[in-house]
Design a protein around this motif. Structure first.
Motif, mmCIF file in Angstrom:
data_model
loop_
_atom_site.group_PDB
_atom_site.id
_atom_site.type_symbol
_atom_site.label_atom_id
_atom_site.label_comp_id
_atom_site.label_asym_id
_atom_site.label_seq_id
_atom_site.Cartn_x
_atom_site.Cartn_y
_atom_site.Cartn_z
ATOM 1 N N LEU A 76 0.837 -1.196 0.000
ATOM 2 C CA LEU A 76 0.000 0.000 0.000
ATOM 3 C C LEU A 76 0.875 1.251 0.000
ATOM 4 O O LEU A 76 1.803 1.379 0.803
ATOM 5 N N GLN A 77 0.568 2.157 -0.893
ATOM 6 C CA GLN A 77 1.294 3.413 -1.024
ATOM 7 C C GLN A 77 0.343 4.584 -0.811
ATOM 8 O O GLN A 77 -0.876 4.431 -0.954
ATOM 9 N N PRO A 78 0.855 5.760 -0.429
ATOM 10 C CA PRO A 78 -0.011 6.938 -0.346
ATOM 11 C C PRO A 78 -0.724 7.187 -1.684
ATOM 12 O O PRO A 78 -0.189 6.900 -2.755
ATOM 13 N N HIS A 79 -1.935 7.698 -1.576
ATOM 14 C CA HIS A 79 -2.803 7.980 -2.724
ATOM 15 C C HIS A 79 -3.407 6.714 -3.319
ATOM 16 O O HIS A 79 -4.098 6.802 -4.338
ATOM 17 N N ASP A 80 -3.190 5.541 -2.700
ATOM 18 C CA ASP A 80 -3.901 4.328 -3.117
ATOM 19 C C ASP A 80 -5.278 4.284 -2.461
ATOM 20 O O ASP A 80 -5.531 4.972 -1.458
ATOM 21 N N THR A 81 -6.164 3.481 -3.036
ATOM 22 C CA THR A 81 -7.519 3.293 -2.505
ATOM 23 C C THR A 81 -7.725 1.810 -2.211
ATOM 24 O O THR A 81 -7.408 0.955 -3.043
ATOM 25 N N LEU A 82 -8.255 1.524 -1.022
ATOM 26 C CA LEU A 82 -8.520 0.152 -0.602
ATOM 27 C C LEU A 82 -10.006 0.002 -0.325
ATOM 28 O O LEU A 82 -10.555 0.655 0.569
ATOM 29 N N VAL A 83 -10.673 -0.848 -1.102
ATOM 30 C CA VAL A 83 -12.087 -1.181 -0.891
ATOM 31 C C VAL A 83 -12.114 -2.490 -0.111
ATOM 32 O O VAL A 83 -11.716 -3.539 -0.626
ATOM 33 N N LEU A 84 -12.579 -2.418 1.124
ATOM 34 C CA LEU A 84 -12.532 -3.564 2.035
ATOM 35 C C LEU A 84 -13.936 -4.148 2.168
ATOM 36 O O LEU A 84 -14.734 -3.717 3.006
ATOM 37 N N LEU A 85 -14.252 -5.136 1.322
ATOM 38 C CA LEU A 85 -15.530 -5.833 1.429
ATOM 39 C C LEU A 85 -15.496 -6.890 2.519
ATOM 40 O O LEU A 85 -16.534 -7.339 2.996
ATOM 41 N N GLN A 86 -14.302 -7.294 2.935
ATOM 42 C CA GLN A 86 -14.151 -8.265 4.017
ATOM 43 C C GLN A 86 -14.731 -7.718 5.317
ATOM 44 O O GLN A 86 -14.700 -6.509 5.570
ATOM 45 N N ASP A 87 -15.271 -8.602 6.135
ATOM 46 C CA ASP A 87 -15.826 -8.206 7.425
ATOM 47 C C ASP A 87 -14.709 -7.624 8.286
ATOM 48 O O ASP A 87 -13.724 -8.301 8.616
ATOM 49 N N THR A 88 -14.852 -6.348 8.664
ATOM 50 C CA THR A 88 -13.794 -5.692 9.433
ATOM 51 C C THR A 88 -13.668 -6.255 10.844
ATOM 52 O O THR A 88 -12.634 -6.059 11.492
ATOM 53 N N ALA A 89 -14.695 -6.951 11.331
ATOM 54 C CA ALA A 89 -14.607 -7.523 12.673
ATOM 55 C C ALA A 89 -13.584 -8.641 12.747
ATOM 56 O O ALA A 89 -13.150 -9.013 13.838
ATOM 57 N N THR A 90 -13.199 -9.196 11.593
ATOM 58 C CA THR A 90 -12.225 -10.295 11.583
ATOM 59 C C THR A 90 -10.793 -9.806 11.494
ATOM 60 O O THR A 90 -9.866 -10.616 11.544
ATOM 61 N N LEU A 91 -10.583 -8.515 11.363
ATOM 62 C CA LEU A 91 -9.223 -7.990 11.258
ATOM 63 C C LEU A 91 -8.560 -7.975 12.636
ATOM 64 O O LEU A 91 -9.160 -7.514 13.607
ATOM 65 N N PRO A 92 -7.322 -8.427 12.758
ATOM 66 C CA PRO A 92 -6.619 -8.337 14.040
ATOM 67 C C PRO A 92 -6.213 -6.898 14.332
ATOM 68 O O PRO A 92 -6.072 -6.074 13.418
ATOM 69 N N PRO A 93 -6.026 -6.550 15.604
ATOM 70 C CA PRO A 93 -5.653 -5.164 15.955
ATOM 71 C C PRO A 93 -4.401 -4.662 15.252
ATOM 72 O O PRO A 93 -4.378 -3.495 14.825
ATOM 73 N N PRO A 94 -3.298 -5.448 15.106
ATOM 74 C CA PRO A 94 -2.129 -4.907 14.390
ATOM 75 C C PRO A 94 -2.450 -4.504 12.958
ATOM 76 O O PRO A 94 -1.956 -3.483 12.472
ATOM 77 N N THR A 95 -3.283 -5.274 12.273
ATOM 78 C CA THR A 95 -3.661 -4.923 10.903
ATOM 79 C C THR A 95 -4.491 -3.653 10.882
ATOM 80 O O THR A 95 -4.313 -2.803 9.988
ATOM 81 N N ALA A 96 -5.402 -3.498 11.831
ATOM 82 C CA ALA A 96 -6.211 -2.273 11.897
ATOM 83 C C ALA A 96 -5.328 -1.050 12.128
ATOM 84 O O ALA A 96 -5.513 -0.002 11.485
ATOM 85 N N ARG A 97 -4.358 -1.162 13.029
ATOM 86 C CA ARG A 97 -3.453 -0.017 13.273
ATOM 87 C C ARG A 97 -2.611 0.298 12.039
ATOM 88 O O ARG A 97 -2.371 1.473 11.725
ATOM 89 N N ALA A 98 -2.168 -0.744 11.329
ATOM 90 C CA ALA A 98 -1.363 -0.504 10.125
ATOM 91 C C ALA A 98 -2.195 0.172 9.039
ATOM 92 O O ALA A 98 -1.691 1.054 8.322
ATOM 93 N N LEU A 99 -3.464 -0.196 8.905
ATOM 94 C CA LEU A 99 -4.320 0.449 7.912
ATOM 95 C C LEU A 99 -4.563 1.920 8.250
ATOM 96 O O LEU A 99 -4.545 2.789 7.357
ATOM 97 N N LEU A 100 -4.778 2.229 9.518
ATOM 98 C CA LEU A 100 -4.986 3.634 9.904
ATOM 99 C C LEU A 100 -3.715 4.448 9.710
ATOM 100 O O LEU A 100 -3.780 5.630 9.331
ATOM 101 N N ALA A 101 -2.561 3.825 9.947
ATOM 102 C CA ALA A 101 -1.297 4.544 9.701
ATOM 103 C C ALA A 101 -1.126 4.821 8.214
ATOM 104 O O ALA A 101 -0.624 5.895 7.821
ATOM 105 N N TRP A 102 -1.527 3.879 7.368
ATOM 106 C CA TRP A 102 -1.452 4.114 5.920
ATOM 107 C C TRP A 102 -2.424 5.219 5.493
ATOM 108 O O TRP A 102 -2.088 6.054 4.628
ATOM 109 N N VAL A 103 -3.621 5.260 6.082
ATOM 110 C CA VAL A 103 -4.577 6.320 5.758
ATOM 111 C C VAL A 103 -4.011 7.679 6.149
ATOM 112 O O VAL A 103 -4.145 8.671 5.412
ATOM 113 N N ALA A 104 -3.352 7.755 7.302
ATOM 114 C CA ALA A 104 -2.789 9.031 7.743
ATOM 115 C C ALA A 104 -1.728 9.537 6.774
ATOM 116 O O ALA A 104 -1.494 10.749 6.689
#
Length: 400
Positions: A76-104
């Motif tokens: 994942l690079q800045p200015h990319d777009t990620l469409v997450l159809l997967q159930d977000t409840a199944t994401l582990p906390p480290p993955t959630a933090r990494a996704l928010l860091a990429w969004v920032a």
């Protein structure tokens, strides 16, 4: 009859029969054109976002499809777009933090609320909790979506509405649905959160992005009957999809996580390979039936022989004694003893007369007279002497 006349009669018969049949067929049949929608094949069978990916590729955008979020393989690079159809409840906390860091850093993330009723889930998951999104206390409800050709158009009928309270460092840019007078339920169906240099779109449902349509569950009394969620085949859905992808559209790559797995090998074998395994299974069952034991009542046990081997041996001995053949019994036992003697003590077996008697007595630690008695044949009518000598020979044989 000449050949020319024969062909003339044949052509006349064809005209007499063919012309009425042709007229009858044209009067009773007419051409009908029917369109059959074939089931999807290949990746389109298990990837709901396949049509979206093809449309984006046709627009010159680089698209990557993934069954699950795997940050080790997704660059994942800045200015990319990620469409997450997967159930977000199944994401582990480290993955959630990494996704928010990429969004920032400038990424654009599109997620949906967990599917199913609120009672079916234990929570919103670490990603939605980090965004301040709460969908547990909200239900489903259609949201009016104004379209020029369809004034009563509604969306998100099956999606779970949600509330949002952005944490520190995030702000709510826009949203739809909360406290809307035209809606049956409270809560939002869309919210765009600004986080750093990027943004996160939370949507109640992403059915409009899928390529395959399905009937919608209408909850509002003013919704039109027969409304269908037609995926990207609907113009309104294409406009809504384009609006969600707008913040980073054309600036980077598109990552589509469709949250499903391709059919397994066993699934393909069962559903697509049945023309092969069904005949093989029937052949195997037929072979097992042929090789199996006869079914039905148990067969009676075979009759047991009345006499045993010992009875036969005893009867043979008595027969020989009755007809004066006692020396034959003695000779058989003596030969058995001498045979074992040759195997166990060949030196003693090679001797003759008194020398052999003396050697056997020394070997067995028996008296000389006793061995000599055993090796001398009894009189033909002396049954007691016969039994005694046979007994001595058997004892001598067992001691070797």
């Amino acid at each position: 009859m000449s050949t020319r006349l024969r062909w003339l009669l044949v052509m006349l018969g064809v005209l007499v029969l063919g012309v009425p049949l042709a007229i009858l067929f044209l009067r009773t049949h007419h051409r009908v054109t029917e369109t059959e929608h074939l089931p999807p094949q290949g990746e389109a069978r298990y990837n709901p976002l396949y049509v979206l990916g093809q449309a984006l590729r046709a627009d010159g955008i680089e698209v990557h499809s993934q069954p699950r979020v795997d940050l080790t393989t997704m660059t994942l690079q800045p200015h990319d777009t990620l469409v997450l159809l997967q159930d977000t409840a199944t994401l582990p906390p480290p993955t959630a933090r990494a996704l928010l860091a990429w969004v920032a850093q400038g990424g654009h993330l599109i997620v949906r609320t967990p599917p199913g009723a609120p009672a079916d889930t234990d929570g919103n998951g670490p990603l939605l909790d980090a965004l301040g999104v709460d969908s547990i206390d909200y239900g489903s409800g259609c949201q009016p979506f104004h379209v020029r050709d369809d004034e009563q158009h509604v969306e998100f009928c099956n999606g779970r509405r949600f509330g949002v309270e952005p944490p520190a460092g995030m702000r709510l840019e826009r949203s739809w649905g909360e406290d809307d007078a035209d809606s049956d339920a409270y809560g939002r169906v869309f919210a765009r959160l600004r986080h750093g240099q990027g943004s996160v779109d939370v949507v109640a449902d992403l059915e409009f992005m899928k390529g395959l349509g399905r009937p919608a569950v209408l909850d509002t009394p003013d919704a039109k009957p027969g409304n269908y969620v037609d995926g990207l085949h609907d113009k309104a859905h294409r406009d809504l999809t384009r609006y969600l992808l707008a913040p980073r559209y054309g600036e980077g790559r598109m990552w589509l996580v469709y949250g499903a797995r391709p059919p397994s090998l066993w699934n393909r074998i069962f559903y697509q390979g049945w023309p092969v395994w069904v005949p093989l299974l029937l052949a195997l069952l037929g072979w097992l039936w042929q090789r199996a034991q006869r079914m039905g009542s148990l067969l009676p046990s075979p009759a047991i022989e009345r006499r045993s081997l010992l009875e036969h041996v005893r009867a043979s001995g008595e027969h020989l004694l009755r007809y004066g053949k006692a020396p034959l019994l003695y000779d058989a036992v003596r030969r058995s003893f001498l045979g074992r003697l040759r195997r166990r003590a060949p030196t003693a077996a090679a001797l003759n007369g008194e020398a052999q008697v003396h050697a056997i007595a020394t070997l067995l630690h028996w008296p000389h007279a006793r061995v000599q008695t055993a090796l001398n044949a009894p009189a033909s009518q002396d049954l007691n002497g016969l039994r005694e000598r046979i007994r001595l020979l058997i004892q001598m044989r067992n001691l070797l």
